[in-house]
Design a protein around this motif. Structure first.
Motif, PDB file in Angstrom:
ATOM      1  N   ASN A 247       0.949   3.455   3.215  1.00  0.00           N
ATOM      2  CA  ASN A 247       1.127   2.736   4.481  1.00  0.00           C
ATOM      3  C   ASN A 247       2.185   3.697   5.339  1.00  0.00           C
ATOM      4  OD1 ASN A 247       2.393   0.830   6.487  1.00  0.00           O
ATOM      5  ND2 ASN A 247       2.384  -0.714   4.953  1.00  0.00           N
TER       6      ASN A 247
ATOM      7  N   SER B 272      -0.959  -2.396   5.864  1.00  0.00           N
ATOM      8  CA  SER B 272      -1.245  -2.383   4.359  1.00  0.00           C
ATOM      9  C   SER B 272      -3.124  -2.721   4.432  1.00  0.00           C
ATOM     10  CB  SER B 272      -0.805  -3.248   3.501  1.00  0.00           C
ATOM     11  OG  SER B 272      -1.174  -3.163   2.182  1.00  0.00           O
TER      12      SER B 272
ATOM     13  N   ASN C 104       0.789  -1.333   0.090  1.00  0.00           N
ATOM     14  CA  ASN C 104      -0.103  -0.090  -0.146  1.00  0.00           C
ATOM     15  C   ASN C 104       0.893   1.354   0.016  1.00  0.00           C
ATOM     16  OD1 ASN C 104      -1.895   1.971   0.230  1.00  0.00           O
ATOM     17  ND2 ASN C 104      -2.851   1.270   2.201  1.00  0.00           N
TER      18      ASN C 104
END
Length: 354
Positions: free
Chosen positions: A142, A334, A139
């Motif tokens: 994150n 994530s 991600n």
């Protein structure tokens, strides 16, 4: 004396076979009370029975649902296992309606679902293997990249793929993983970390205009393995457009062509494919490779979204190596769960013994 013998026989609190049978009979009597002599049990619940048959048809014939309108076929296939939740709902309706017709009809979707997914309810892990691999969409947003990197490394994976790497955070991931992995390369927004030497590293063109896929040869103790890392385009569900996945589908076709040209026999694909193994749009990839989760996984292995996983779109697919076990890892920072697998690269003993 006869009374004392009776007390001794039932001293197990009624846990004997005869008493259990009596309890089952009483429970059955309660459930079916009012059904006996009611000829309408075959006429009631016709709508519920029709819905049950239609549900079975959708699950059994999902491949025939067209993608021409809103990619409805792919959308259905993405969440196909969840269609099974309708079966207990219909069961409650059938019982409430006291419909024998609906109850019998429900056997059809139950059998279809069990045939499609029943094998995923039990673990198929073999416990062997000589290489552990993992993949994680970390991600881009994150907030704890270092913690995420350490969590994935803690899996004990020999080779780790990371996707959705934001350029500004790449040094953080590199620093956190440096002590565990002697070799690594980042190409575009994907990267590969390995305890074994890598060579022939380069991007894979998946027709996006920027790099979200790569290939590398990893020299494992059991032989060279071609590793692919890919992050296919995201899909969206919109009321007007339906399941918008055209770019994902084009990229999947391009990735499949790249894997088809691969010269090494042993191949591992790690990444976020934004699609499940049931999704026909990924056939260019999934027709060539086996899912470690499907072959040797523990349960369904859903990986997204991390807060309430509903689909396995993060995949570990292999060719020429044998899946031994496959599992999901604990949540990180994530919105995806990491997934890992143990595979056997040295299959020479298996080949000679077959």
């Amino acid at each position: 004396m006869a009374q004392q013998v009776h007390v001794a026989e039932t001293d197990d609190d009624g846990a004997g076979p005869e008493r259990r049978q009596d309890r089952l009979r009483r429970l059955l009597d309660r459930v079916t009370r009012g059904w006996r002599g009611d000829r309408r049990i075959w006429r009631r619940g016709v709508v519920t029975a029709v819905v049950a048959v239609l549900l079975a048809g959708v699950m059994a014939g999902h491949a025939r649902i067209p993608n021409a309108v809103g990619n409805l076929g792919s959308l259905t296939e993405t969440f196909l296992p969840w269609f099974g939740l309708l079966i207990p709902v219909l069961l409650l309706i059938a019982l409430a309606r006291r419909s024998a017709t609906a109850l019998i009809a429900l056997l059809v979707p139950a059998v279809v679902w069990a045939d499609l997914f029943g094998g995923l309810l039990t673990t198929k892990s073999q416990g062997g293997g000589d290489l552990t691999v993992a993949t994680h969409n970390v991600n881009a947003d994150n907030a704890d990249p270092a913690g995420t990197a350490r969590a994935v490394a803690a899996s004990g994976a020999d080779v780790v793929a990371l996707e959705e790497l934001q350029a500004s955070k790449v040094p953080t991931y590199e620093k956190a993983l440096k002590s565990v992995y002697a070799y690594h390369r980042v190409v575009g927004t994907v990267g590969l970390w390995s305890t074994y030497p890598m060579s022939d590293v380069g991007p894979v063109d998946i027709k996006l205009g920027w790099t979200r896929a790569m290939r590398a040869t990893v020299a494992t103790p059991a032989g060279e393995v071609a590793f692919y890392v890919a992050h296919l385009p995201s899909v969206r569900v919109k009321l007007a457009a339906g399941f918008t996945a055209r770019q994902r589908d084009r990229s999947a076709d391009a990735l499949g062509q790249a894997i088809e040209r691969e010269t090494l026999d042993k191949v591992v694909l790690l990444g976020d494919l934004n699609g499940t193994m049931n999704d026909r749009a990924l056939n260019a990839v999934t027709s060539q490779l086996r899912s470690t989760q499907g072959a040797a996984g523990d349960g369904f292995g859903f990986s997204w979204p991390a807060s309430f996983p509903m689909a396995r779109i993060d995949q570990i697919l292999v060719r020429g190596v044998e899946p031994e076990s496959s599992w999901t890892l604990p949540a990180t920072g994530s919105d995806h769960l990491p997934v890992a697998a143990r595979v056997k690269v040295d299959t020479s003993a298996d080949s000679s013994g077959s």
